[in-house]
Motif scaffolding. Sequence first.
Motif, PDB file in Angstrom:
ATOM      1  N   GLY A 143      10.877  -2.901 -56.201  1.00 19.10           N
ATOM      2  CA  GLY A 143       9.916  -2.899 -57.289  1.00 19.10           C
ATOM      3  C   GLY A 143       8.492  -3.076 -56.795  1.00 19.10           C
TER       4      GLY A 143
ATOM      5  N   HIS B  27      12.572  -2.288 -60.400  1.00 19.57           N
ATOM      6  CA  HIS B  27      13.288  -1.103 -60.820  1.00 19.57           C
ATOM      7  C   HIS B  27      14.553  -1.556 -61.555  1.00 19.57           C
TER       8      HIS B  27
ATOM      9  N   THR C 177      14.588  -2.790 -65.860  1.00 17.96           N
ATOM     10  CA  THR C 177      13.231  -2.448 -65.473  1.00 17.96           C
ATOM     11  C   THR C 177      12.210  -3.259 -66.276  1.00 17.96           C
TER      12      THR C 177
END
Length: 416
Positions: free
Chosen positions: A48, A77, A116
Amino acid sequence: STPSSPYAVFHHGTFANGGDPYSHGSVTAAATAGDFYSDTATGTYELGTLDETPTFVQETVAAGEGGGKTTYKFTFHNLTSVDVLMVAGGGGGGGDMGGGGGAGGYIETKNTTISTGQKTIIVGGGGIAGCYTGSSTYRSRGRNGTDTSVSGFTTVIGGGGGATGHNNSDDIAAGNGGSGGGGSGGRASSGDYGAERGTGTAGQGYDGARSGQTWWPSGGGGGASEKGYGRDGSGGGGNTAIGHGGNGKQSTITGFTSYWFAGGGGSAGHDSSAGNGGKGGGGGGARHGSGSHGTGDTNGLTNGETGDDGSQADQREPPTNRAGGDGGKHTGGGGGGGDHHHNNWGGNGGSGIVIIRTGGNITTGKTIPKVNDITLDPANEASNVLISTQGTGISTVKYSVNGGSEVSTPVSQLSV
């Protein structure tokens, strides 16, 4: 896609002060491998995006309990098959026949999902050591460690600080926490000798042990898997049981089997050996007179420190060289207890950690379509405008020029 670095590991403090436990060599190399510190650069990594520069607050007596921590804003993510380990900061060891600090709370969650979005991650620092100073203004038990938290998960509680004092009217009881701090003095001989242990939090850690006979031994701090050692503690301890710190728990989340977290701090000894730190970074206690200092645990990411004679100091903030051994950094280990009498300090608690590991693939990319930008067509700036989009699902857009009528046009090239 399958990430090449399946970890995101969040620490308290800067890379330089973190001890480089994985031998990365630099904060940049650490971040590439998924290990983040308070001075890690913002940007996109395997799991991420680190959205903001982390916020670091140094733990001090003046800041009060719960002050020391590092805060991250991280957008993950979509992650599946995720294991999450959270450990809070360990409690500081008490002074003057001090009890060992309790370990920071420990929770490991298996096979979960992280959707997410941006999460706030707070990694707690260790509690400051306690001392029975000559100036009554500065007397305190070991301070509790700071909580650790991740958005959407149960908060883990900082370890309880160890009790301070051996036979004074203002002896100070240990703190309650993820695991409880150990008792001080020699309460098995008299209720006026020393102070009581602290209690742990169900599902996160265990109680500290009570102190034994006059004047030794004090009680070890609780760990993630058992009570501290000493009277009423682990191992069936009686009035003369040495106050070792309770053991923490071993985790395989890093892919190794040798790392332990959340061990309790060892207690002080008087004409007996002091307590050793529990597995998981517990610091060793200091001894007064005969016997040996307690050894720090070596089973964590970093080692708990061994107790020693330390430097005496009648002041508000602890000196650099303390009698009780510090808990290991990034382990949540409790600090060791400081020895008899005035101005002898316990050890600081070890900072906590957050480890997130995905065992499956990660989903990246844009899931919401939108207009990305609108630019003049360089080949025909007099009339044409180019519209670009990201994501899928947009076939036409509506526009107006200078507040005129709204017009619908297919995406791509727009003639104005």
